[in-house]
Design an enzyme around this catalytic site. Structure first.
Site, PDB file in Angstrom:
ATOM      1  N   VAL A   1       0.358 140.788   8.174  1.00 35.89           N
ATOM      2  CA  VAL A   1      -0.231 140.840   9.517  1.00 35.89           C
ATOM      3  C   VAL A   1      -0.353 139.422  10.065  1.00 35.89           C
ATOM      4  O   VAL A   1      -0.968 138.551   9.438  1.00 35.89           O
ATOM      5  CB  VAL A   1      -1.612 141.520   9.481  1.00 35.89           C
ATOM      6  CG1 VAL A   1      -2.226 141.554  10.880  1.00 35.89           C
ATOM      7  CG2 VAL A   1      -1.493 142.935   8.921  1.00 35.89           C
TER       8      VAL A   1
ATOM      9  N   ARG B   1      -4.879 138.302  23.205  1.00 32.68           N
ATOM     10  CA  ARG B   1      -4.267 139.183  24.193  1.00 32.68           C
ATOM     11  C   ARG B   1      -4.298 140.637  23.748  1.00 32.68           C
ATOM     12  O   ARG B   1      -3.662 141.489  24.366  1.00 32.68           O
ATOM     13  CB  ARG B   1      -2.811 138.763  24.457  1.00 32.68           C
ATOM     14  CG  ARG B   1      -2.658 137.332  24.953  1.00 32.68           C
ATOM     15  CD  ARG B   1      -1.224 137.054  25.347  1.00 32.68           C
ATOM     16  NE  ARG B   1      -1.011 135.625  25.636  1.00 32.68           N
ATOM     17  CZ  ARG B   1       0.132 135.118  26.080  1.00 32.68           C
ATOM     18  NH1 ARG B   1       1.184 135.915  26.301  1.00 32.68           N
ATOM     19  NH2 ARG B   1       0.255 133.821  26.309  1.00 32.68           N
TER      20      ARG B   1
ATOM     21  N   LEU C   1      -3.303 142.073  18.041  1.00 33.83           N
ATOM     22  CA  LEU C   1      -3.746 142.536  16.728  1.00 33.83           C
ATOM     23  C   LEU C   1      -4.377 143.923  16.837  1.00 33.83           C
ATOM     24  O   LEU C   1      -4.081 144.823  16.037  1.00 33.83           O
ATOM     25  CB  LEU C   1      -4.741 141.544  16.115  1.00 33.83           C
ATOM     26  CG  LEU C   1      -5.323 141.953  14.754  1.00 33.83           C
ATOM     27  CD1 LEU C   1      -4.221 142.118  13.724  1.00 33.83           C
ATOM     28  CD2 LEU C   1      -6.354 140.937  14.279  1.00 33.83           C
TER      29      LEU C   1
ATOM     30  N   TYR D   1     -11.324 141.950   9.790  1.00 36.39           N
ATOM     31  CA  TYR D   1     -10.967 143.351   9.637  1.00 36.39           C
ATOM     32  C   TYR D   1     -12.136 144.328   9.648  1.00 36.39           C
ATOM     33  O   TYR D   1     -11.926 145.536   9.713  1.00 36.39           O
ATOM     34  CB  TYR D   1     -10.130 143.526   8.363  1.00 36.39           C
ATOM     35  CG  TYR D   1      -8.782 142.860   8.513  1.00 36.39           C
ATOM     36  CD1 TYR D   1      -7.759 143.473   9.215  1.00 36.39           C
ATOM     37  CD2 TYR D   1      -8.555 141.588   8.000  1.00 36.39           C
ATOM     38  CE1 TYR D   1      -6.534 142.865   9.387  1.00 36.39           C
ATOM     39  CE2 TYR D   1      -7.328 140.962   8.173  1.00 36.39           C
ATOM     40  CZ  TYR D   1      -6.321 141.599   8.864  1.00 36.39           C
ATOM     41  OH  TYR D   1      -5.109 140.973   9.046  1.00 36.39           O
TER      42      TYR D   1
ATOM     43  N   PHE E   1      -0.418 141.923  -2.461  1.00 35.30           N
ATOM     44  CA  PHE E   1       0.703 142.549  -1.771  1.00 35.30           C
ATOM     45  C   PHE E   1       0.760 142.054  -0.324  1.00 35.30           C
ATOM     46  O   PHE E   1       1.407 142.585   0.502  1.00 35.30           O
ATOM     47  CB  PHE E   1       0.600 144.080  -1.825  1.00 35.30           C
ATOM     48  CG  PHE E   1      -0.707 144.655  -1.322  1.00 35.30           C
ATOM     49  CD1 PHE E   1      -0.867 144.950   0.014  1.00 35.30           C
ATOM     50  CD2 PHE E   1      -1.763 144.893  -2.191  1.00 35.30           C
ATOM     51  CE1 PHE E   1      -2.062 145.478   0.479  1.00 35.30           C
ATOM     52  CE2 PHE E   1      -2.945 145.421  -1.731  1.00 35.30           C
ATOM     53  CZ  PHE E   1      -3.111 145.716  -0.399  1.00 35.30           C
TER      54      PHE E   1
END
Length: 404
Positions: free
Chosen positions: A75, A84, A87, A116, A404
């Site tokens: 990400v 903007r 995400l 997050y 990962f």
């Protein structure tokens, strides 16, 4: 994203993470593992300015079940296009896709943890960093340790046997991922450019009656000063099927010639080695969060795991980002299984919490009592925190063994 877009897509990710190119071996591995059909690119004309991907995992949960899980990864947003809503748009698209695929859980590792939470991810597992002074710390090993045979093997030749040991370990620890074909390459990834003065990767196998019952992957970084050798053993992974084999592997790592430090950057917080050492203070244990968990389908996710004690609670769940989870759910379960069904919002609730907190609770690594004491869970029925807290716990700490 199409396979033909991968180079530009991945270059955008590289720049978002500082622009330092990876070793060719690592770049090739991630190219091979990327699931392009699950990868999202944000484009400004012909320029890629945002990336997000997901891997199709099966993750162990309390009770030993392997749950289809989206491993959110790669990400990034170009610095020229921040603030903007890119995400948020990618997270929206991704979670909708995860839901359509029938995956009840999404997980990620966060470079910046504060990002997050607003998308419903809560820290659900932790790990220890250990730096052990082996000149001042010994080991007290259990009976049978001397009966374990250790032998060197090249990492490539050892890998099939090591993967068999790992596969047997997966159901017993929440947070571990059952490795799909191709992911075993991550275990032996060892680019020379990344060694920083250490040796190539080495492997030792633990055997009993001709069967491999454990393994250690490690490297040695030699160092000397005026007083003599003071090298470091850099532990990459240690797994074993029984206490004696586990102790034998750690004793080997402690006793490697010309070294005085064992450094392990990622070990479970309940690693038994902390009980084998003679002086845990000299192990410099440091804890940090690891796996962030997001329940995409609250009912299916909570039904997929078991509970340490009988539980019957109504959860009032807040989830503005995935509104299909919003509302009240009755969770009943025990060590044999669980049911989690939506109930009418007029039904009395026992606990009120956001889906982020459910993510933290899910693998059993964060106490419900801690979240309640922090004001992140509200107790609406007296005694509900204690009752549900025992049930949500895990006898084994959750742990993510590789990134990962």
């Amino acid at each position: 994203m199409s396979q033909g877009d991968w180079e530009q897509w991945y270059k955008t990710l590289d720049v978002a993470f500082g622009g330092v190119a990876e070793a060719p071996e690592e770049r090739e591995l991630w190219r091979d593992l990327t699931e392009c059909e699950r990868s999202i690119g944000a484009w400004d004309g012909e320029t890629c300015v945002g990336t997000a991907g997901a891997f199709s995992f099966r993750m162990s949960v309390p009770g030993g079940a392997l749950v289809d899980t989206a491993g959110v990864t790669m990400v990034g947003v170009a610095a020229t296009h921040r603030r903007r809503g890119l995400l948020t748009a990618m997270m929206r698209r991704q979670l909708d896709d995860v839901r359509e695929r029938g995956e009840a859980v999404a997980v990620l590792t966060a470079s910046e943890p504060e990002i997050y939470g607003r998308f419903g991810y809560g820290a659900g597992s932790f790990h220890h960093r250990m730096e052990i002074d082996t000149t001042r710390v010994g080991l007290t090993v259990p009976p049978g340790t001397d009966d374990v045979r250790l032998r060197y093997e090249t990492p490539a030749k050892a890998l099939p046997a090591c993967e068999a040991v790992y596969a047997r370990r997966v159901p017993g620890r929440p947070g571990l991922m059952a490795r799909r074909p191709g992911w075993e390459r991550l275990v032996t990834l060892d680019p020379p450019a990344d060694r920083n003065g250490a040796s190539p990767q080495q492997c030792v196998l633990a055997e009993r009656d001709g069967e491999v019952v454990g393994f250690a992957f490690y490297a040695v970084k030699p160092e000397w000063d005026a007083q003599g050798p003071k090298g470091t053993v850099k532990v990459q992974d240690v797994e074993a099927l029984d206490p004696a084999a586990y102790a034998a592997l750690w004793r080997f790592l402690f006793d490697i010639d010309l070294t005085s430090t064992v450094l392990a950057l990622n070990r479970p917080v309940d690693d038994p080695v902390a009980q084998l050492v003679t002086n845990v203070r000299r192990c410099d244990l440091r804890t940090r969060e690891s796996l962030y968990v997001r329940l995409v389908d609250v009912g299916a996710a909570l039904e997929a795991r078991t509970y340490q004690t009988p539980v019957d609670v109504v959860l009032d769940v807040e989830d503005a980002f995935c509104p299909w989870n919003q509302g009240r759910w009755r969770l009943t379960g025990d060590t044999k299984g669980a049911s989690c069904k939506r109930v009418d919002d007029s039904a009395p609730a026992d606990l009120a919490l956001a889906v982020r907190e459910l993510g933290s609770l899910y693998l059993g690594g964060v106490p419900l009592t801690q979240l309640a004491a922090a004001g992140r869970v509200r107790e609406l029925r007296q005694g509900a925190v204690a009752e549900a807290g025992l049930a949500f716990g895990s006898a084994v700490a959750p742990w993510l063994s590789h990134g990962f």
